[in-house]
Write an enzyme that holds these catalytic residues in place. Structure first.
Site, short mmCIF file in Angstrom:
data_model
loop_
_atom_site.label_atom_id
_atom_site.label_comp_id
_atom_site.label_asym_id
_atom_site.label_seq_id
_atom_site.Cartn_x
_atom_site.Cartn_y
_atom_site.Cartn_z
N ARG A 1 0.84 -1.21 0.00
CA ARG A 1 0.00 0.00 0.00
C ARG A 1 0.87 1.25 0.00
NH1 ARG A 1 -4.61 0.10 4.15
NH2 ARG A 1 -5.20 1.82 2.80
N GLN B 1 -9.83 10.07 7.82
CA GLN B 1 -9.66 8.66 8.22
C GLN B 1 -8.58 8.02 7.35
OE1 GLN B 1 -13.83 6.76 8.82
NE2 GLN B 1 -14.13 8.52 7.49
N HIS C 1 -6.70 8.01 11.90
CA HIS C 1 -6.33 6.59 11.79
C HIS C 1 -4.85 6.39 11.48
CE1 HIS C 1 -10.83 5.45 10.99
NE2 HIS C 1 -10.58 5.68 12.25
N CYS D 1 7.73 2.45 16.86
CA CYS D 1 8.45 1.37 17.55
C CYS D 1 7.58 0.84 18.68
CB CYS D 1 9.77 1.91 18.09
SG CYS D 1 10.64 0.71 19.12
N ASN E 1 -20.61 12.42 -1.34
CA ASN E 1 -20.23 11.01 -1.50
C ASN E 1 -20.67 10.53 -2.87
OD1 ASN E 1 -18.91 8.88 -0.05
ND2 ASN E 1 -20.86 7.82 0.19
N GLU F 1 -22.51 7.98 -3.43
CA GLU F 1 -23.92 7.59 -3.29
C GLU F 1 -24.29 7.75 -1.82
OE1 GLU F 1 -22.76 2.87 -2.97
OE2 GLU F 1 -23.14 3.79 -4.93
P1 NAD Z 1 -15.01 3.12 2.91
O1 NAD Z 1 -14.24 2.33 1.91
O2 NAD Z 1 -15.77 2.40 3.96
O3 NAD Z 1 -16.05 4.06 2.13
C1 NAD Z 1 -15.67 4.82 1.01
C2 NAD Z 1 -16.83 5.70 0.60
O4 NAD Z 1 -16.40 6.51 -0.48
C3 NAD Z 1 -18.07 4.94 0.14
O5 NAD Z 1 -19.23 5.49 0.75
C4 NAD Z 1 -18.10 5.18 -1.38
O6 NAD Z 1 -19.41 5.27 -1.90
C5 NAD Z 1 -17.37 6.50 -1.50
N1 NAD Z 1 -16.68 6.69 -2.77
C6 NAD Z 1 -16.05 5.78 -3.55
N2 NAD Z 1 -15.51 6.37 -4.65
C7 NAD Z 1 -15.81 7.70 -4.54
C8 NAD Z 1 -15.54 8.83 -5.36
N3 NAD Z 1 -14.84 8.75 -6.52
N4 NAD Z 1 -16.00 10.05 -4.96
C9 NAD Z 1 -16.71 10.17 -3.80
N5 NAD Z 1 -16.99 9.12 -2.98
C10 NAD Z 1 -16.54 7.91 -3.35
O7 NAD Z 1 -14.00 4.16 3.52
P2 NAD Z 1 -14.06 4.96 4.88
O8 NAD Z 1 -15.43 5.40 5.21
O9 NAD Z 1 -12.95 5.92 4.86
O10 NAD Z 1 -13.71 3.77 5.87
C11 NAD Z 1 -12.99 4.00 6.85
C12 NAD Z 1 -11.68 3.16 6.84
O11 NAD Z 1 -11.02 2.96 5.58
C13 NAD Z 1 -10.71 3.91 7.63
O12 NAD Z 1 -10.24 3.07 8.63
C14 NAD Z 1 -9.56 4.31 6.71
O13 NAD Z 1 -8.38 4.34 7.46
C15 NAD Z 1 -9.60 3.24 5.71
N6 NAD Z 1 -9.02 3.49 4.36
C16 NAD Z 1 -8.14 4.49 4.05
C17 NAD Z 1 -7.64 4.64 2.74
C18 NAD Z 1 -6.63 5.71 2.42
O14 NAD Z 1 -5.86 6.10 3.29
N7 NAD Z 1 -6.61 6.24 1.18
C19 NAD Z 1 -8.06 3.76 1.74
C20 NAD Z 1 -8.97 2.75 2.09
C21 NAD Z 1 -9.45 2.63 3.39
ZN ZN Z 2 12.34 2.23 19.68
#
Ligand code: NAD
Ligand code: ZN
Length: 249
Positions: free
Chosen positions: A65, A100, A118, A126, A211, A213
């Site tokens: 990642r 997040q 997060h 460490c 969002n 959706e």
């Molecule tokens: P999630 O995956 O649960 O939800 C993502 C949301 O984004 C969904 O509701 C989806 O409909 C929407 N979405 C998808 N494509 C989109 C776009 N092009 N434009 C607008 N909206 C869009 O993610 P979340 O709610 O952040 O879940 C939380 C967890 O996921 C956290 O713990 C976070 O740390 C982690 N996470 C982080 C990353 C990152 O750092 N880039 C990536 C994946 C997950």
């Molecule tokens: Zn250390």
């Protein structure tokens, strides 16, 4: 000063972002069909128990990642929020950005203050002395800590399932001082982040969802924009900056 809808004075905007804002930068979301958790089992990768049991597999997942992240670029949604931060500051307002996301795309888009509840993929911590250091290369289970010298205890500085998110006190304090709460690209499934919209409502703060959706919490928002973040977020930011402090939710 706060006036109630439809015309409301907005000085302090509180934005919560999730994986959806980084989706168009090529970083996978978690809960969408085909998302990261549809391919990988979170209990084997994102828990302290998984790291204790099988650190190689956990490190390999986060190493992959991290390399994806280093190859990714911020998209227009990240850049629009950085413009909003600067624009609000110019008129003595404020933007609090809580994410997040563990990526650094808000920072690379020019955002000055980002609260990573997060954690951050480009940092390692460490487990022996808690020192946090920047990391761009792959982590191995043999790497020594630069601070205490202990080998094998470096873990990604991210919050795993069962761990307490960072900055919760300052997040609560900033939310209670905000005039508008906006959730962008988050499914509303992960607590405590998913509870922020309810807390905002109880405090009488206007709420907007941006969002792809409707999320699990869609009924809790006063206003919503649905579509790709790269289009919806710049449009909303342009409106905020054009209307000055007297915008609707
Ligand atoms: P999630 O995956 O649960 O939800 C993502 C949301 O984004 C969904 O509701 C989806 O409909 C929407 N979405 C998808 N494509 C989109 C776009 N092009 N434009 C607008 N909206 C869009 O993610 P979340 O709610 O952040 O879940 C939380 C967890 O996921 C956290 O713990 C976070 O740390 C982690 N996470 C982080 C990353 C990152 O750092 N880039 C990536 C994946 C997950
Ligand atoms: Zn250390």
């Amino acid at each position: 000063m706060l006036y109630h809808s439809p015309m409301q004075r907005i000085d302090h905007v509180f934005v919560l972002t999730g994986a959806g804002i980084s989706a168009e930068s090529g970083l996978g979301t978690f809960r969408d069909v085909g998302g990261i958790w549809a391919t990988f089992d979170p209990s084997r990768l994102a828990t302290p128990e998984a790291f204790a049991r099988d650190p190689e597999t956990v490190q390999a997942f986060y190493n992959a990642r991290r390399q994806n992240l280093l190859a990714a670029e911020p998209n227009p949604a990240h850049r629009a929020l950085a413009r909003l931060e600067a624009g609000l500051a110019e008129r003595s307002g404020r933007l609090t950005l809580v994410t997040q996301n563990i990526d650094d795309l808000h920072e690379r888009a020019g955002h000055r203050e980002v609260l990573h509840m997060h954690g951050e993929l480009l940092k390692a911590r460490c487990t022996a002395c808690e020192a946090v250091a920047e990391v761009r290369a792959d982590l191995t289970t043999a790497d020594p800590c630069g601070a205490c010298g202990c080998a094998g205890g470096l873990r990604p500085h991210v919050v795993w399932f069962g761990e307490i998110p960072f900055h919760l006190d300052v997040i609560e304090e900033r939310l209670m001082a905000a005039d508008l709460f906006v959730a962008i690209g988050t499914s509303g499934a992960v607590y405590p982040a998913a509870g922020l919209v309810g807390a905002a409502r109880r405090a009488g703060i206007a709420t907007r969802e941006i969002n792809l959706e409707p999320s699990d919490n869609a009924h809790l928002f006063d206003a919503a924009d649905y579509g790709r973040a790269s289009e919806t977020v710049p449009r909303w930011v342009d409106g905020m900056l054009r209307h000055g402090p007297c915008a609707g939710p």
